[in-house]
Design an enzyme around this catalytic site. Structure first.
Site, PDB file in Angstrom:
ATOM      1  N   THR A  51       0.827  -1.207   0.000  1.00  0.00           N
ATOM      2  CA  THR A  51       0.000   0.000   0.000  1.00  0.00           C
ATOM      3  C   THR A  51       0.860   1.256   0.000  1.00  0.00           C
ATOM      4  O   THR A  51       0.422   2.320  -0.446  1.00  0.00           O
ATOM      5  CB  THR A  51      -0.945  -0.010   1.214  1.00  0.00           C
ATOM      6  OG1 THR A  51      -1.675  -1.243   1.231  1.00  0.00           O
ATOM      7  CG2 THR A  51      -1.932   1.140   1.171  1.00  0.00           C
ATOM      8  N   TYR A 139       4.566 -12.891   4.569  1.00  0.00           N
ATOM      9  CA  TYR A 139       3.567 -12.136   3.821  1.00  0.00           C
ATOM     10  C   TYR A 139       3.113 -13.001   2.650  1.00  0.00           C
ATOM     11  O   TYR A 139       3.794 -13.085   1.637  1.00  0.00           O
ATOM     12  CB  TYR A 139       4.206 -10.818   3.351  1.00  0.00           C
ATOM     13  CG  TYR A 139       3.311  -9.845   2.631  1.00  0.00           C
ATOM     14  CD1 TYR A 139       1.931  -9.988   2.551  1.00  0.00           C
ATOM     15  CD2 TYR A 139       3.873  -8.721   2.020  1.00  0.00           C
ATOM     16  CE1 TYR A 139       1.146  -9.059   1.900  1.00  0.00           C
ATOM     17  CE2 TYR A 139       3.103  -7.784   1.362  1.00  0.00           C
ATOM     18  CZ  TYR A 139       1.735  -7.962   1.302  1.00  0.00           C
ATOM     19  OH  TYR A 139       0.959  -7.032   0.644  1.00  0.00           O
ATOM     20  N   LYS A 167       1.141 -12.297   7.601  1.00  0.00           N
ATOM     21  CA  LYS A 167       0.049 -11.546   6.977  1.00  0.00           C
ATOM     22  C   LYS A 167      -0.486 -12.431   5.860  1.00  0.00           C
ATOM     23  O   LYS A 167       0.197 -12.678   4.869  1.00  0.00           O
ATOM     24  CB  LYS A 167       0.536 -10.210   6.423  1.00  0.00           C
ATOM     25  CG  LYS A 167      -0.568  -9.421   5.708  1.00  0.00           C
ATOM     26  CD  LYS A 167      -0.051  -8.133   5.092  1.00  0.00           C
ATOM     27  CE  LYS A 167      -1.176  -7.400   4.370  1.00  0.00           C
ATOM     28  NZ  LYS A 167      -0.702  -6.145   3.713  1.00  0.00           N
ATOM     29  N   ILE A 205      -3.691  -6.422   9.017  1.00  0.00           N
ATOM     30  CA  ILE A 205      -2.921  -5.347   8.409  1.00  0.00           C
ATOM     31  C   ILE A 205      -3.803  -4.864   7.274  1.00  0.00           C
ATOM     32  O   ILE A 205      -3.872  -5.496   6.213  1.00  0.00           O
ATOM     33  CB  ILE A 205      -1.544  -5.811   7.908  1.00  0.00           C
ATOM     34  CG1 ILE A 205      -0.703  -6.321   9.090  1.00  0.00           C
ATOM     35  CG2 ILE A 205      -0.813  -4.671   7.203  1.00  0.00           C
ATOM     36  CD1 ILE A 205       0.695  -6.809   8.696  1.00  0.00           C
TER      37      ILE A 205
END
Length: 293
Positions: A51, A139, A167, A205
């Site tokens: 992001t 991730y 995540k 997250i």
């Protein structure tokens, strides 16, 4: 290792941009955003992640974001830095460049584009862990990397203290993973936050938490209190805006929403393109509904 910090609502901060084609970081806006989310009471911050347009940042820019976030957040909330590359040596170099900072750790995807085997993924993560004393947060984001972290791979990495959490962005395993692995699971798919929390995820997250982070904190509180009726009602009310915030490549729509709220400009770095006029109008209409919650 204090894995308890990897819970609750973490905001993967956008990187405010300015100049032609987003050539420069808007440094004042970034500092304001850090202060804004700290004041909102979020549990943690991520800089230079997906992001945050992390793959479009220079090493110096990534370093500056991490330094400022750590300085402003010290004593208030932990900070993760996003690092990653197809090349393990490159990812290790990114970690070395940040390892003197008081970071809570690094958010690290598998090598992208190459689609390595699970054995190759294990080698990649073990190699990175050997070069730092800070924890790594796995991730799993197959949509972007082209490869999925298997449950057995996650279990193997979780058996080593270097790996503190994951995540998880793949919607399919999100409701099963918390019961399958020993490390903390943080939901990375905003549309799956409530199902993931119900299944035992420690938090999220969440890119969409840029808008009304208080609602995400409230959602987690309802789940922890066992108040699923209020949690479901709240989440159903949040879904229309969440859908719109991911209708174009992340973080295009997030920045458009933040611009409407006066928190930063909608500028993104090329080759990302600004939010379409039609979507921006749709976001603004939905913001009026969401801000009235």
């Amino acid at each position: 290792m204090n894995t308890a910090i990897f819970e609750g609502v973490w905001v993967p901060l956008v990187t405010p941009m300015t100049g032609a084609n987003g050539a420069e970081i808007d440094r004042n806006a970034f500092a304001r955003l850090v202060d804004y989310y700290l004041a909102a009471g979020v549990n943690g911050l991520v800089v230079a992640g997906t992001t945050g347009e992390g793959t479009l940042l220079s090493d110096d820019e990534r370093r500056w974001l991490a330094e400022v976030a750590c300085h402003l957040a010290r004593g208030h909330a932990p900070v993760l830095a996003g690092v990653g590359a197809s090349d393990t040596a490159n990812a290790a170099r990114q970690i070395r460049a940040l390892d003197d900072l008081p970071l809570a750790g690094y958010l690290v995807p598998p090598p992208y584009y190459l689609r390595p085997s699970q054995e190759g993924i294990l080698w990649h993560y073990r190699s990175l862990a050997a070069g730092t004393r800070r924890p790594l947060v796995l991730y799993n984001v197959p949509l972007r990397t082209g490869v999925t972290l298997g449950v057995e791979t996650i279990r193997e990495l979780a058996s080593h203290e270097s790996f503190a959490a994951i995540k998880e962005c793949d919607a399919h395993p999100l409701t099963r993973l918390p019961s399958q692995v020993t490390i903390r699971v943080l939901c990375g798919d905003d549309m799956q936050i409530l199902p993931a929390l119900r299944a035992g995820a420690a938090g999220c997250i969440s890119a969409a938490a840029h808008v009304r982070p208080d609602l995400y904190l409230k959602l987690i509180r309802y789940v922890r209190e066992g108040d699923m009726d209020h949690a479901s009602t709240l989440f159903n009310g949040m879904k229309p805006l969440i859908r719109r915030l991911f209708s174009e490549p992340n973080p295009v729509a997030i920045k458009a929403a933040l611009a409407s709220l006066g928190l930063c400009t909608p500028t993104v770095r090329r080759p990302l393109m600004p939010c379409s006029t039609a979507l921006h109008k749709d976001i603004d209409a939905q913001l009026e509904v969401t801000m009235a919650f």
